[in-house]
Write a protein that holds these residues in place. Structure first.
Motif, PDB file in Angstrom:
ATOM      1  N   ALA A 169      23.110  56.139  52.708  1.00  0.00           N
ATOM      2  CA  ALA A 169      21.959  56.480  53.545  1.00  0.00           C
ATOM      3  C   ALA A 169      22.303  56.475  55.029  1.00  0.00           C
ATOM      4  N   HIS A 170      23.415  55.866  55.411  1.00  0.00           N
ATOM      5  CA  HIS A 170      23.812  55.790  56.814  1.00  0.00           C
ATOM      6  C   HIS A 170      24.552  57.039  57.278  1.00  0.00           C
ATOM      7  N   LEU A 171      24.817  57.976  56.366  1.00  0.00           N
ATOM      8  CA  LEU A 171      25.578  59.177  56.713  1.00  0.00           C
ATOM      9  C   LEU A 171      24.615  60.265  57.153  1.00  0.00           C
ATOM     10  N   SER A 172      24.216  60.224  58.397  1.00  0.00           N
ATOM     11  CA  SER A 172      23.181  61.132  58.890  1.00  0.00           C
ATOM     12  C   SER A 172      23.658  62.580  58.982  1.00  0.00           C
ATOM     13  N   MET A 173      24.996  62.808  58.989  1.00  0.00           N
ATOM     14  CA  MET A 173      25.525  64.163  59.092  1.00  0.00           C
ATOM     15  C   MET A 173      25.847  64.770  57.727  1.00  0.00           C
ATOM     16  N   LEU A 174      25.481  64.085  56.657  1.00  0.00           N
ATOM     17  CA  LEU A 174      25.841  64.531  55.307  1.00  0.00           C
ATOM     18  C   LEU A 174      25.232  65.902  54.995  1.00  0.00           C
ATOM     19  N   GLU A 175      26.093  66.809  54.516  1.00  0.00           N
ATOM     20  CA  GLU A 175      25.657  68.143  54.116  1.00  0.00           C
ATOM     21  C   GLU A 175      25.854  68.386  52.631  1.00  0.00           C
ATOM     22  N   ASN A 176      26.943  67.858  52.073  1.00  0.00           N
ATOM     23  CA  ASN A 176      27.253  68.071  50.653  1.00  0.00           C
ATOM     24  C   ASN A 176      27.521  66.723  50.001  1.00  0.00           C
ATOM     25  N   ILE A 177      26.868  66.460  48.874  1.00  0.00           N
ATOM     26  CA  ILE A 177      27.123  65.222  48.146  1.00  0.00           C
ATOM     27  C   ILE A 177      27.208  65.545  46.658  1.00  0.00           C
ATOM     28  N   ALA A 178      28.281  65.076  46.024  1.00  0.00           N
ATOM     29  CA  ALA A 178      28.490  65.251  44.587  1.00  0.00           C
ATOM     30  C   ALA A 178      28.777  63.876  43.991  1.00  0.00           C
ATOM     31  N   LEU A 179      27.914  63.435  43.093  1.00  0.00           N
ATOM     32  CA  LEU A 179      28.063  62.142  42.436  1.00  0.00           C
ATOM     33  C   LEU A 179      28.151  62.389  40.944  1.00  0.00           C
ATOM     34  N   TRP A 180      29.162  61.814  40.303  1.00  0.00           N
ATOM     35  CA  TRP A 180      29.267  61.992  38.857  1.00  0.00           C
ATOM     36  C   TRP A 180      29.815  60.732  38.214  1.00  0.00           C
ATOM     37  N   ASP A 181      29.510  60.627  36.929  1.00  0.00           N
ATOM     38  CA  ASP A 181      29.957  59.479  36.144  1.00  0.00           C
ATOM     39  C   ASP A 181      30.828  60.004  35.018  1.00  0.00           C
ATOM     40  N   LEU A 185      21.221  68.114  54.536  1.00  0.00           N
ATOM     41  CA  LEU A 185      21.768  68.211  53.181  1.00  0.00           C
ATOM     42  C   LEU A 185      21.569  69.614  52.612  1.00  0.00           C
ATOM     43  N   LYS A 186      22.689  70.210  52.145  1.00  0.00           N
ATOM     44  CA  LYS A 186      22.654  71.547  51.559  1.00  0.00           C
ATOM     45  C   LYS A 186      23.043  71.557  50.088  1.00  0.00           C
ATOM     46  N   VAL A 187      23.861  70.581  49.670  1.00  0.00           N
ATOM     47  CA  VAL A 187      24.350  70.552  48.294  1.00  0.00           C
ATOM     48  C   VAL A 187      24.114  69.170  47.710  1.00  0.00           C
ATOM     49  N   LEU A 188      23.401  69.118  46.586  1.00  0.00           N
ATOM     50  CA  LEU A 188      23.199  67.879  45.838  1.00  0.00           C
ATOM     51  C   LEU A 188      23.630  68.126  44.401  1.00  0.00           C
ATOM     52  N   SER A 189      24.738  67.519  44.004  1.00  0.00           N
ATOM     53  CA  SER A 189      25.271  67.677  42.655  1.00  0.00           C
ATOM     54  C   SER A 189      25.378  66.312  42.015  1.00  0.00           C
ATOM     55  N   ALA A 190      24.606  66.092  40.959  1.00  0.00           N
ATOM     56  CA  ALA A 190      24.613  64.801  40.279  1.00  0.00           C
ATOM     57  C   ALA A 190      24.746  65.002  38.780  1.00  0.00           C
ATOM     58  N   TYR A 191      25.621  65.920  38.388  1.00  0.00           N
ATOM     59  CA  TYR A 191      25.834  66.164  36.961  1.00  0.00           C
ATOM     60  C   TYR A 191      26.581  64.982  36.341  1.00  0.00           C
ATOM     61  N   GLU A 192      26.066  64.475  35.234  1.00  0.00           N
ATOM     62  CA  GLU A 192      26.612  63.278  34.591  1.00  0.00           C
ATOM     63  C   GLU A 192      26.699  62.132  35.591  1.00  0.00           C
ATOM     64  N   GLY A 193      25.869  62.164  36.588  1.00  0.00           N
ATOM     65  CA  GLY A 193      25.857  61.124  37.602  1.00  0.00           C
ATOM     66  C   GLY A 193      24.568  60.347  37.544  1.00  0.00           C
ATOM     67  N   PRO A 194      24.175  59.725  38.630  1.00  0.00           N
ATOM     68  CA  PRO A 194      22.968  58.919  38.617  1.00  0.00           C
ATOM     69  C   PRO A 194      21.727  59.777  38.436  1.00  0.00           C
ATOM     70  N   GLY A 195      20.787  59.283  37.656  1.00  0.00           N
ATOM     71  CA  GLY A 195      19.510  59.953  37.525  1.00  0.00           C
ATOM     72  C   GLY A 195      18.629  59.637  38.715  1.00  0.00           C
ATOM     73  N   LEU A 196      17.426  60.206  38.710  1.00  0.00           N
ATOM     74  CA  LEU A 196      16.496  59.994  39.799  1.00  0.00           C
ATOM     75  C   LEU A 196      15.546  58.862  39.449  1.00  0.00           C
ATOM     76  N   SER A 197      15.314  57.966  40.394  1.00  0.00           N
ATOM     77  CA  SER A 197      14.398  56.855  40.168  1.00  0.00           C
ATOM     78  C   SER A 197      12.978  57.208  40.577  1.00  0.00           C
ATOM     79  N   ALA A 198      12.791  58.357  41.222  1.00  0.00           N
ATOM     80  CA  ALA A 198      11.478  58.809  41.651  1.00  0.00           C
ATOM     81  C   ALA A 198      11.545  60.322  41.830  1.00  0.00           C
TER      82      ALA A 198
END
Length: 495
Positions: A171-183, A219-232
């Protein structure tokens, strides 16, 4: 005569000097000795010796131009080179090495990308990379994300979160544009906007609090395939261009109509059941549903620039309203339980149709698809593909695992260049010799043109044509095509 030889001839009363004696002959120089055979060299890129790899890495750092892309990260390398202070590359890549200790890493302000490997790494050294803009960790190498707060310029994060307990530092990465999280213990599942889908999604180990999106205004890219689900539920993200989520509930997507910049969307094992949530999005080009009860796809007709729709192992109740979309190029409905397509109308735009794994028998409704170039009917119940003729543009046809037992139908598709009939009852291949296009030389890549190919593995034809099987064994591309032409007695250049 003797007098002349002794005193020389007279000219104008004067004696001529005697001729000089010839120079003694010199023997030719001896031939050079034959060159010695070169001593065997060890290729440091193939060596398993850590010391050899270390020496090669240090040599390259010392000799490479700073603008050169450093390729020093060898598989056997188990520690940082001693001259890392001289490293001037922009990409610090230890992904394919055995390096696990970065404690000796010097300050490297030029590095903008850090790529980690399989060894667990302590990220506390990130403060030594003040210019870092991209962080990649393709395997489970990170446990603590707190050090990322020392990298205010991070705009691109792609990490495996299988061992991460707390995602809040992101949450501290204010310049974040692309994030990909996977498990997933392997390759990243999204590259250049093209999804790579796996058949069985894994249960995510954690959740992503959507409130964090307020910290990422760019933020332009949100990829969470096989990654964390949404809590809300997802908030409205009008700037987001790519969305890829899994394991989410129906209420998580109520804000989708407000994703005005969305170009690509992928939903895997999600509760989304209404394609109408995406209807009318002005920039949506590609959408994929996997293991999702999406229902009627017809509302996607309202997306003006839609080009690619895919639904794999989904419950699809309607499609007819989508077929007349003027820009739709690809339609993938693999394993969706579709039994009847007789109510499908014509489609002037679709070029690729995937119907593999559906119990379809009648495909006569495809006659009104004049621009169809690729048709996949693998594992269907189609017995006569000629029902769909004429398809004047059809180049790729896959019928593997279907109940067909004859090849006469290929003459109904003159543009056909690639045919797959593996796992069928085909025994007679002679119709191939009467098709002017199937046995032509083809391209090695679909980017170069039509990849002409005939695949008949696991068919009775392999026992009927043992010499042909032997002639094409291990061959591909034009060598395979020419071997088949030679077997059937066709000219080397055909047609």
């Amino acid at each position: 005569m003797v007098w002349r030889k002794l005193f020389g001839a007279k000219r104008d009363g004067r004696a001529m000097p005697p001729r000089p004696a010839p120079a003694p002959r010199q023997s030719p120089p001896p031939p050079p000795p034959p060159p010695r055979p070169p001593a065997p060299e060890i290729d440091p890129r193939a060596s398993e010796d850590a010391e050899v790899a270390l020496a090669e890495a240090e040599r390259i750092i010392a000799t490479c131009d700073p603008a050169h892309h450093y390729r020093i990260w060898l598989a056997a390398l188990d520690r940082l080179p001693r001259n890392m202070a001289d490293f001037r590359g922009r990409v610090l890549n230890i992904r394919d090495t055995a390096i696990g200790d970065l404690s000796d890493l010097p300050d490297l302000p030029e590095v903008v990308t850090l790529q980690l490997g399989e060894r667990e790494v302590d990220l506390s050294v990130l403060d030594r990379l003040p210019g870092l803009g991209r962080l990649e960790a393709w395997t489970s190498t990170i446990r603590n994300l707190e050090p990322v707060t020392d990298c205010p310029r991070l705009a691109d994060v792609a990490i495996n979160v299988a061992r991460v307990a707390d995602l809040s530092p992101l949450a501290h990465l204010s310049m974040l544009e692309n994030i990909a999280l996977w498990d997933y213990a392997g390759q990243p599942l999204w590259e250049a906007g093209v999804p790579r889908h796996f058949s069985t999604p894994r249960k995510p180990t954690g959740t992503l609090d959507p409130r964090v999106f307020a910290s990422w205004p760019n933020l332009k890219v949100l990829s969470a395939y096989e990654g964390p689900g949404l809590s809300a539920p997802l908030p409205a993200l009008p700037q987001l261009e790519l969305l890829q989520v899994t394991e989410s509930r129906p209420e998580d997507f109520a804000a989708l109509p407000h994703f005005a910049a969305l170009e690509t969307a992928s939903f895997t094992n999600c509760g989304i059941a209404d394609a109408g949530l995406l209807a009318g999005l002005p920039k949506l080009e590609r959408v994929r549903f996997t293991d999702t009860a999406i229902g009627d796809l017809s509302p996607l007709r309202e997306c003006p620039v839609l080009r690619d729709v895919a639904a794999t192992r989904c419950t699809v109740s309607g499609i007819a309203g989508l077929l007349d979309h003027p820009r739709l190029k690809r339609l993938d409905l693999e394993q969706c339980g579709i039994e009847d397509i007789s109510d499908w109308g014509p489609s002037e735009a679709v070029e690729s149709l995937e119907l593999a794994g559906n119990p379809i028998r009648d495909i006569s409704s495809l006659r009104g698809w004049p621009n169809l170039r690729a048709l996949n009917l693998k594992q269907t119940k189609v017995t006569d593909p000629a029902q769909a003729a004429p398809l004047p543009m059809l180049q790729y046809l896959t019928l593997s695992g279907t109940p067909i037992d004859r090849l006469d139908f290929i003459l109904a598709f003159p543009a056909l260049g690639s045919l797959g009939v593996s796992g069928t009852a085909i025994a007679d291949l002679s119709p191939l010799a009467r098709h002017p296009n199937l046995l032509r030389d083809g391209a090695y890549s679909w980017r170069e043109g039509v990849m002409h190919h005939v695949g008949f593995e696991e068919t009775p034809a392999q026992a009927v044509y043992p010499e042909l099987v032997a002639a094409i064994d291990g061959k591909d591309g034009w060598p395979r095509q020419r071997a088949m032409r030679e077997y059937f007695g066709l000219p080397e250049k055909w047609p």
